[in-house]
Design an enzyme around this catalytic site. Structure first.
Site, PDB file in Angstrom:
ATOM      1  CG  HIS A   1      -6.274  -5.950   4.147  1.00 13.56           C
ATOM      2  ND1 HIS A   1      -6.747  -5.520   5.364  1.00 13.56           N
ATOM      3  CD2 HIS A   1      -5.198  -5.182   3.869  1.00 13.56           C
ATOM      4  CE1 HIS A   1      -5.978  -4.537   5.802  1.00 13.56           C
ATOM      5  NE2 HIS A   1      -5.032  -4.323   4.922  1.00 13.56           N
TER       6      HIS A   1
ATOM      7  CG  PHE B   1      -1.915   1.144   1.215  1.00 11.13           C
ATOM      8  CD1 PHE B   1      -3.091   1.074   0.485  1.00 11.13           C
ATOM      9  CD2 PHE B   1      -1.653   2.302   1.937  1.00 11.13           C
ATOM     10  CE1 PHE B   1      -3.984   2.130   0.464  1.00 11.13           C
ATOM     11  CE2 PHE B   1      -2.542   3.364   1.935  1.00 11.13           C
ATOM     12  CZ  PHE B   1      -3.710   3.286   1.195  1.00 11.13           C
TER      13      PHE B   1
ATOM     14  CG  PHE C   1       1.663  -2.735 -11.163  1.00 11.42           C
ATOM     15  CD1 PHE C   1       1.160  -2.102 -10.041  1.00 11.42           C
ATOM     16  CD2 PHE C   1       1.207  -4.016 -11.453  1.00 11.42           C
ATOM     17  CE1 PHE C   1       0.229  -2.725  -9.210  1.00 11.42           C
ATOM     18  CE2 PHE C   1       0.277  -4.659 -10.627  1.00 11.42           C
ATOM     19  CZ  PHE C   1      -0.206  -4.005  -9.506  1.00 11.42           C
TER      20      PHE C   1
ATOM     21  CD  GLU D   1      -9.130 -17.582   5.805  1.00 10.77           C
ATOM     22  OE1 GLU D   1      -9.548 -17.051   6.849  1.00 10.77           O
ATOM     23  OE2 GLU D   1      -8.728 -18.752   5.746  1.00 10.77           O
ATOM     24  CB  THR D   2     -10.035 -10.050   4.852  1.00 15.19           C
ATOM     25  OG1 THR D   2      -8.750  -9.538   4.494  1.00 15.19           O
ATOM     26  CG2 THR D   2      -9.929 -10.871   6.117  1.00 15.19           C
TER      27      THR D   2
HETATM   28  C1  DLZ Z   1      -2.153  -5.478   5.883  1.00 15.85           C
HETATM   29  C2  DLZ Z   1      -1.535  -6.218   4.755  1.00 15.85           C
HETATM   30  C3  DLZ Z   1      -1.986  -7.493   4.397  1.00 15.85           C
HETATM   31  C4  DLZ Z   1      -3.117  -8.175   5.088  1.00 15.85           C
HETATM   32  N1  DLZ Z   1      -1.410  -8.181   3.411  1.00 15.85           N
HETATM   33  C5  DLZ Z   1      -0.380  -7.615   2.725  1.00 15.85           C
HETATM   34  C6  DLZ Z   1       0.250  -8.319   1.671  1.00 15.85           C
HETATM   35  O1  DLZ Z   1      -0.056  -9.479   1.346  1.00 15.85           O
HETATM   36  N2  DLZ Z   1       1.245  -7.685   0.999  1.00 15.85           N
HETATM   37  C7  DLZ Z   1       1.661  -6.409   1.305  1.00 15.85           C
HETATM   38  O2  DLZ Z   1       2.569  -5.892   0.635  1.00 15.85           O
HETATM   39  N3  DLZ Z   1       1.088  -5.740   2.323  1.00 15.85           N
HETATM   40  C8  DLZ Z   1       0.097  -6.307   3.040  1.00 15.85           C
HETATM   41  N4  DLZ Z   1      -0.489  -5.626   4.062  1.00 15.85           N
HETATM   42  C9  DLZ Z   1       0.087  -4.328   4.476  1.00 15.85           C
HETATM   43  C10 DLZ Z   1      -0.423  -3.121   3.657  1.00 15.85           C
HETATM   44  O3  DLZ Z   1       0.188  -3.058   2.382  1.00 15.85           O
HETATM   45  C11 DLZ Z   1      -0.100  -1.806   4.410  1.00 15.85           C
HETATM   46  O4  DLZ Z   1       1.272  -1.789   4.732  1.00 15.85           O
HETATM   47  C12 DLZ Z   1      -0.916  -1.648   5.697  1.00 15.85           C
HETATM   48  O5  DLZ Z   1      -2.287  -1.768   5.414  1.00 15.85           O
HETATM   49  C13 DLZ Z   1      -0.633  -0.292   6.360  1.00 15.85           C
HETATM   50  O6  DLZ Z   1      -1.019   0.778   5.493  1.00 15.85           O
END
Ligand code: DLZ
Length: 172
Positions: free
Chosen positions: A97, A66, A122, A94-95
């Site tokens: 997110h 993110f 990307f 599973e969510t």
């Molecule tokens: C929270 C989260 C989850 C559940 N899964 C991943 C993932 O598989 N790969 C990834 O790069 N980041 C994940 N994150 C973290 C989010 O990218 C982010 O760092 C948090 O939501 C804080 O903004």
């Protein structure tokens, strides 16, 4: 996943421009570190193999995918790079997110391309599981980091081709 038919580290039949005159940013996510570290190493190796100078590769880490968008923006603002390679791995969970992160980072990186008139690549894997990710991080399907590096170089070559053809000047 479509990349299962293509090796991400094979570039036969394509011309890769010389990267020696360009400055690159590489931003990668800490989440799924085994995978993203392999993506980062692949990207750096590929940049060097294509002529980039070590001192012209600026590498930064962000917590998760993110945060890739803002990390990439910092590189463009504060390090004056010609292109930024964004590397992450979001594994389907599973969510919802997964969807939120993937949508946000894809849109964020798209916007940066337009905002800065520079390539922001990307290089984010979005696999169903860890094994699919490893297969694309130096495993049996190659390395998405290699592909992202070659894409950055090709886009810079494209930009330079306009620069040399342009009779009207080229300001950015
Ligand atoms: C929270 C989260 C989850 C559940 N899964 C991943 C993932 O598989 N790969 C990834 O790069 N980041 C994940 N994150 C973290 C989010 O990218 C982010 O760092 C948090 O939501 C804080 O903004």
């Amino acid at each position: 996943m479509s990349s299962s038919n293509k090796n991400l580290s094979t570039f036969e039949g394509t011309k890769i421009p010389d990267a020696s005159s360009y400055k690159f940013g590489v931003v990668y996510a800490e989440w799924n570190h085994e995978v993203t570290n392999a993506l980062k190493e692949g990207a750096i190796k590929t940049l060097l193999e294509n002529g980039a100078k070590k001192e012209n590769i600026i590498v930064k880490e962000v917590p998760g995918s993110f945060e890739l968008t803002l990390g990439a923006q910092y590189l463009a603002e504060y390090s004056n790079v010609d292109a930024v390679i964004c590397l992450g791995c979001v594994i389907q969970g599973e969510t919802r997110h997964f969807d939120f992160i993937c949508d946000a980072v894809a849109q964020g990186i798209t916007n940066l391309n337009i905002k800065y008139n520079k390539p922001f690549i990307f290089g984010v894997l979005t696999p169903d599981n860890q094994q699919q990710a490893l297969d694309r991080a130096g495993g049996k399907h190659g390395n998405k980091g290699d592909e992202a590096a070659v894409t950055a170089i090709k886009m810079l070559g494209l930009k330079t081709s306009f620069k040399s053809e342009s009779k009207l000047g080229f300001s950015k």
